[in-house]
Design a protein around this motif. Structure first.
Motif, PDB file in Angstrom:
ATOM      1  N   CYS A 273     -57.904  64.030  42.466  1.00 57.99           N
ATOM      2  CA  CYS A 273     -59.340  63.761  42.511  1.00 57.99           C
ATOM      3  C   CYS A 273     -60.059  64.834  41.691  1.00 57.99           C
ATOM      4  O   CYS A 273     -59.634  65.997  41.652  1.00 57.99           O
TER       5      CYS A 273
ATOM      6  N   CYS B 297     -63.725  70.182  50.215  1.00 55.94           N
ATOM      7  CA  CYS B 297     -63.843  68.764  50.588  1.00 55.94           C
ATOM      8  C   CYS B 297     -62.819  68.448  51.662  1.00 55.94           C
ATOM      9  O   CYS B 297     -61.921  69.238  51.930  1.00 55.94           O
TER      10      CYS B 297
ATOM     11  N   CYS C 167     -66.627  64.357  51.804  1.00 50.76           N
ATOM     12  CA  CYS C 167     -65.996  63.756  50.623  1.00 50.76           C
ATOM     13  C   CYS C 167     -67.067  63.627  49.547  1.00 50.76           C
ATOM     14  O   CYS C 167     -68.092  62.975  49.769  1.00 50.76           O
TER      15      CYS C 167
HETATM   16  S1  SF4 Z   1     -62.030  64.046  50.227  1.00 46.80           S
HETATM   17 FE1  SF4 Z   1     -63.206  63.003  48.625  1.00 46.80          FE
HETATM   18  S2  SF4 Z   1     -63.703  64.637  47.198  1.00 46.80           S
HETATM   19 FE2  SF4 Z   1     -61.994  65.386  48.432  1.00 46.80          FE
HETATM   20  S3  SF4 Z   1     -60.130  64.820  47.317  1.00 46.80           S
HETATM   21 FE3  SF4 Z   1     -60.567  63.168  48.764  1.00 46.80          FE
HETATM   22  S4  SF4 Z   1     -61.730  61.701  47.519  1.00 46.80           S
HETATM   23 FE4  SF4 Z   1     -61.835  63.658  46.454  1.00 46.80          FE
END
Ligand code: SF4
Ligand SMILES: Cc1cc2nc3c(=O)[nH]c(=O)nc-3n(C[C@H](O)[C@H](O)[C@H](O)COP(=O)(O)OP(=O)(O)OC[C@H]3O[C@@H](n4cnc5c(N)ncnc54)[C@H](O)[C@@H]3O)c2cc1C
Length: 328
Positions: A123, A139, A147
């Motif tokens: 990500c 995150c 997120c």
């Molecule tokens: S929680 Fe959201 S921001 Fe963090 S890695 Fe997963 S998709 Fe990406």
């Protein structure tokens, strides 16, 4: 310079010994094969295990051979050996092709097919240094509570980003897992779950030791197409794998398609058999299949390239993969 956190490095010589070490240090240990993903991730403090169990010295994890109606591929085989093995090139060109498109030559010489199957999701907000992630408040996937992709909710949607699993899925492959309770088999199509944090059904104490691919029936064909930013080294923005069983006259007996790099697990394209079985895989049918795939795929902003553009590329790459199947 990014430094590794401290850890102890164990070098077992058998799978049983490796499983024992994973059990002994449970909660603070990870297996490492080629290390091409895990080591950079440790430098980014995405993983901080106190113990690493090296798999490179385990002979049981090596070898590619036909036996009992399947091709057995040791999980410790490098991507270079998968890409260049003559049996794989002859029987499953899509698998050789997918392995040949992972990263660049040096990484393929070190990286293994087992590591590719167990690859962490990726990500934009996660594959960054600790300083970068900290500046944003971290995150859900590591150290934080939000997120940055979905903004709401408690689910990580990081992208499954490995090239060979979609191909293994359309080939009907099975993963062999060794754990504290013995050996179990798991079809690769059931190996993944839609959870960006822990996206496989492999328990932390289990090792993938082998991948078994059933030998193809007459008229079986497979193909693969990958979208990436730079042709030399990049992770996929979209990967399409297809397999087909065709009669001598080109009529479809069965057809499978899997796409990945859009969500947290590879996605099986549905409704293909209904549309294709009993028909010749010609240009018009390929267009219909590509349009159906487009309807089913809705990428998120989990990797840096625009999601709408990646969605628009789905029918383009599905068409390319299907045209390769018909061209074989
Ligand atoms: S929680 Fe959201 S921001 Fe963090 S890695 Fe997963 S998709 Fe990406
Ligand atoms: C610049 C760059 C570009 C890359 N591009 C791509 C790309 O285009 N496509 C792609 O698919 N990958 C890419 N990768 C990621 C990586 O190189 C490959 O996925 C490779 O196959 C990982 O294998 P490995 O043996 O190095 O795994 P490792 O880094 O050793 O391990 C990866 C993960 O799998 C676990 N693991 C490894 N082997 C086993 C096993 N046998 N049983 C259980 N768990 C295991 C480890 O604990 C770790 O969690 C890239 C990496 C880099 C640095």
């Amino acid at each position: 310079m990014l430094r590794l956190p401290p850890f102890r490095y164990h070098r077992p010589t058998t799978a049983a010994e490796a499983v024992d070490l994973l059990g002994e240090h449970a909660g603070d240990v990870m297996p490492v094969a080629g290390g091409t993903d895990l080591i950079p991730n440790m430098k980014h403090r995405l993983f901080e295990p106190g113990h690493l169990v090296a798999l490179k010295g385990i002979e049981e994890l090596k070898g590619i051979r036909e036996e009992g109606g399947v091709l057995r591929i040791g999980a410790g085989e490098t991507l270079t050996s998968v890409a260049t093995n003559s049996d794989i090139q002859g029987l499953f060109p899509a698998l050789a092709d997918a392995a040949a498109h992972v990263a660049g030559p040096q990484l393929r010489n070190m990286g293994t097919i087992g590591g590719n199957l167990c690859l962490d999701t990726r990500c934009t907000y996660y594959n960054q240094t600790e300083f970068w992630r900290g500046a944003l408040g971290y995150c859900l996937k590591k150290d934080g509570t939000v997120c940055h992709v979905t903004k709401v909710g408690k689910k990580c949607v990081a992208a499954h980003s490995a090239d060979t699993p979609p191909v293994l899925m359309v080939l009907g492959a099975t993963a062999i897992l060794h754990g504290p309770d013995g050996v179990r088999e798991l079809p690769v199509r059931d190996f993944f779950v839609a959870d960006g944090i822990l996206n496989t059904r492999r328990a932390p104490g289990e090792l993938v030791t082998e991948i078994r691919v059933p030998l193809p029936a007459r008229g079986f064909r497979s193909a693969y197409a990958k979208l990436r930013q730079r042709k030399a080294i990049d992770f996929p923005l979209l990967t399409v794998a297809v397999s087909a069983e065709l009669e001598d006259d080109g009529v479809v007996r069965s057809l499978k398609g899997v796409v990945t790099a859009l969500g947290s697990k590879p996605r099986e394209l549905s409704g293909w058999d209904d549309l294709a079985t009993g028909h010749v895989l010609d240009g018009a049918l390929i267009e219909d299949l590509a349009a159906r795939a487009h309807k089913q795929c809705h990428p998120l902003e989990n990797i840096i390239v625009d999601a709408e553009w990646r969605r628009a590329m789905v029918p383009v790459y599905v068409r390319r993969a299907l045209e390769r199947v018909t061209a074989v």
